[in-house]
Motif scaffolding. Structure first.
Motif, mmCIF file in Angstrom:
data_model
loop_
_atom_site.group_PDB
_atom_site.id
_atom_site.type_symbol
_atom_site.label_atom_id
_atom_site.label_comp_id
_atom_site.label_asym_id
_atom_site.label_seq_id
_atom_site.Cartn_x
_atom_site.Cartn_y
_atom_site.Cartn_z
ATOM 1 N N ILE A 72 11.906 35.102 4.632
ATOM 2 C CA ILE A 72 12.317 33.924 3.867
ATOM 3 C C ILE A 72 12.299 34.191 2.377
ATOM 4 C CG2 ILE A 72 11.356 32.355 5.575
ATOM 5 C CD1 ILE A 72 9.512 31.810 2.792
ATOM 6 N N ARG A 132 13.596 36.846 1.201
ATOM 7 C CA ARG A 132 14.698 37.761 0.949
ATOM 8 C C ARG A 132 16.061 37.187 1.237
ATOM 9 N NH1 ARG A 132 13.793 43.573 3.281
ATOM 10 N NH2 ARG A 132 15.608 43.826 1.962
ATOM 11 N N GLU A 133 16.119 36.123 2.052
ATOM 12 C CA GLU A 133 17.417 35.820 2.626
ATOM 13 C C GLU A 133 17.719 34.350 2.719
ATOM 14 O OE1 GLU A 133 19.062 37.332 6.216
ATOM 15 O OE2 GLU A 133 17.843 39.132 6.029
ATOM 16 N N GLU A 134 18.938 33.995 2.509
ATOM 17 C CA GLU A 134 19.480 32.724 2.928
ATOM 18 C C GLU A 134 18.840 31.522 2.237
ATOM 19 O OE1 GLU A 134 19.981 32.471 7.330
ATOM 20 O OE2 GLU A 134 18.911 34.360 7.237
ATOM 21 N N ASN A 145 12.072 44.646 -4.855
ATOM 22 C CA ASN A 145 12.177 44.572 -3.399
ATOM 23 C C ASN A 145 13.373 43.741 -2.942
ATOM 24 O OD1 ASN A 145 9.802 45.755 -1.643
ATOM 25 N ND2 ASN A 145 9.020 45.266 -3.674
ATOM 26 N N ASP A 146 14.266 43.456 -3.894
ATOM 27 C CA ASP A 146 15.535 42.859 -3.515
ATOM 28 C C ASP A 146 15.392 41.446 -2.955
ATOM 29 O OD1 ASP A 146 18.226 43.364 -3.637
ATOM 30 O OD2 ASP A 146 18.371 43.828 -1.509
ATOM 31 N N MET A 147 14.418 40.678 -3.489
ATOM 32 C CA MET A 147 14.229 39.326 -2.991
ATOM 33 C C MET A 147 15.213 38.368 -3.673
ATOM 34 S SD MET A 147 10.201 38.873 -2.391
ATOM 35 C CE MET A 147 9.349 39.960 -1.214
ATOM 36 N N ASP A 148 15.386 37.208 -3.032
ATOM 37 C CA ASP A 148 16.258 36.211 -3.642
ATOM 38 C C ASP A 148 15.463 35.399 -4.670
ATOM 39 O OD1 ASP A 148 14.766 34.313 -2.372
ATOM 40 O OD2 ASP A 148 16.354 33.566 -1.100
ATOM 41 N N ILE A 149 16.134 34.430 -5.303
ATOM 42 C CA ILE A 149 15.525 33.713 -6.425
ATOM 43 C C ILE A 149 14.241 33.006 -6.015
ATOM 44 C CG2 ILE A 149 15.901 31.404 -7.389
ATOM 45 C CD1 ILE A 149 18.091 32.408 -9.028
ATOM 46 N N PHE A 150 14.233 32.400 -4.831
ATOM 47 C CA PHE A 150 13.016 31.734 -4.377
ATOM 48 C C PHE A 150 11.889 32.745 -4.190
ATOM 49 C CE2 PHE A 150 10.147 30.532 -0.961
ATOM 50 C CZ PHE A 150 9.655 29.342 -1.451
ATOM 51 N N GLY A 151 12.222 33.889 -3.608
ATOM 52 C CA GLY A 151 11.210 34.912 -3.395
ATOM 53 C C GLY A 151 10.616 35.406 -4.701
ATOM 54 N N SER A 164 21.042 32.457 -1.099
ATOM 55 C CA SER A 164 20.513 32.283 -2.450
ATOM 56 C C SER A 164 20.963 33.472 -3.284
ATOM 57 C CB SER A 164 18.991 32.253 -2.445
ATOM 58 O OG SER A 164 18.514 31.393 -1.466
ATOM 59 N N ALA A 224 13.933 28.575 2.338
ATOM 60 C CA ALA A 224 12.877 27.918 1.568
ATOM 61 C C ALA A 224 13.483 26.943 0.565
ATOM 62 C CB ALA A 224 12.037 28.960 0.853
#
Lengths: 210, 210, 210
Positions: free
Chosen positions: A147, A149-151, C29-35, A199, A154
């Motif tokens: 969660i 990393r993707e989509e 680690n290539d996470m999205d904005i929330f991460g 995201s 969250a």
């Protein structure tokens, strides 16, 4: 608090689906039966547990709710038995998971407000409740949390919990606010699934050869 | 509560052995001296700490028990010094670990019952107390938790804690029930070690070429 | 408690810097904005959160301090925007991080003493407060925790918290003791950075071919 009965039913469905997703991840990681059951349980109750610990609501919610544990065990058992069938029914699982996400986000925000947390914290606790079971699942299975990393996952929980807090602040009663906010969460998540919205990634751009 | 003195001694032996196992894992992962001591401590006190947090027993048990920390530090120090010797004495370590598992499972169930948890939760807390130190050890060392993957380990703790709750329900006094249940836990774990019994894996069967 | 105002400012600087370091790790680690935001927050508030949970101080400290969350969010945002620039300014980050480490170690020990913990535990809680945000960051990013593997980092926090407890025991007032101990922590960490001192590794020696 005192959520509508439909909410109680939905929350148990969410618990069940989260337990299934946890057990499937454990099975993929070649765990034994205890590991599968444990990861199913942790995925189901983990988000609400972290919320309760942060807020200081003890004992944590499922200690007094053996039904929750039984539902998680059932989810893990179903995952084991139905494993081959589930792959082909992944779609149903994704939609049930979206329902669980929506319900857990609102329940988490409700619980935080009931514990006296300010609205901003309550919104955050909604997202924690909805997603940290999955984070624990991935940490225990030694994977980078999905969660993070993707989509739009969250993010949907955060927005939904924010809608809930906003509706309450606007004077709506708990029941209608909860239902409207849960529907909003579900709609955002559904849109992300249907249209494959993700995201934004903000990592450094990669050249063509990267 | 008020376990027999033999139980107190056994629990410190368990703490020591768990700290040794944690420190050995940290050494294998090339950690520095602080890391080795920290993983030793976390492995020793971690299971009981998670139990206390879930039950809302604060401060967690070792805050008021510097002896526990000293024993963990001693375990880590022994692991560092005796590292070459330990490899050849792995057998002794495995048996001491089985004793620690048995004692921690019963202590954990006792603590949960004393905190007012229902019997089913107490059995679960026995397994948590006995095994989650090892889970934390493996998470911190970035390995997939061993106890979720292998051998009759957590299962022995679950059964032992269940036997304890059952004997209490049958009217036995705390002391004899604890000793009988710990022996049962140890016997199950011993059988698993001696006859190389493993929990069933339930992952999808693999073809000959897999 | 009641730390000097300079301490409050320094603690927010520490929070900010820790959030930046967390966000940078998440970006890597290539996470999205929330991460990225979540890892920034967890890195900033995580150490103090674990301390509060272990001591039983609920709700945990940042629940009532939205400014802390805002600062972490700002740190994560700065990390995202300034990512290319930061690589070339890594030095500034390392020194700010050393200041954060020093302040968090003393704040953590102060909080533990204020909660009635014995001095030995308070020293340990200083190190936990200063370093476990980074441990959580690495666990969530599926890396082996850096502070358990490298450099005089946690060790500096331990020594600094020990100096603080020692000065209090010697009769010094809280304010001067805190400032002196923080300076000592910073000096140890600075020496480690400048002279590239590392904690001893204690793993088995490797032959030339290993």
């Amino acid at each position: 608090m005192d959520p509508a009965p439909v909410f109680v039913v939905l929350s148990y469905i969410g618990l069940f689906v989260f337990a299934v997703s946890g057990a499937l991840t454990a099975l993929r990681n070649d765990m034994d039966i205890f590991g599968v059951a444990m990861i199913g349980l942790v995925t189901g109750v983990g988000g609400g547990t972290i919320r309760d610990v942060l807020l200081g609501s003890f004992p944590v919610w499922w200690i007094a709710d053996p039904l929750a544990i039984a539902i998680c065990a059932a989810g893990a058992a179903v995952a084991v038995v139905a494993q081959p069938a589930i792959a082909s029914r992944l779609k149903a699982l994704i939609w049930a998971d979206a329902a669980g996400l929506a319900v857990f986000a609102i329940i988490g925000a409700q619980a935080a407000l009931a514990a006296g947390a300010p609205a901003l914290i309550a919104v955050f606790m909604g997202a924690v409740t909805a997603t940290f079971g999955g984070v624990l699942r991935d940490v225990l299975c030694n994977e980078t949390p999905l969660i993070l990393r993707e989509e739009i996952y969250a993010t949907a929980a955060l927005i939904g919990a924010g809608v809930y807090a906003g509706l309450l602040a606007a004077g709506l009663a708990t029941g209608p606010a909860a239902i409207a906010a849960a529907l909003a969460t579900f709609a955002i998540r559904a849109a992300a699934i249907l249209f494959d919205i993700r995201s934004p990634k903000v990592g450094r751009p990669r050249g063509p050869g990267a």
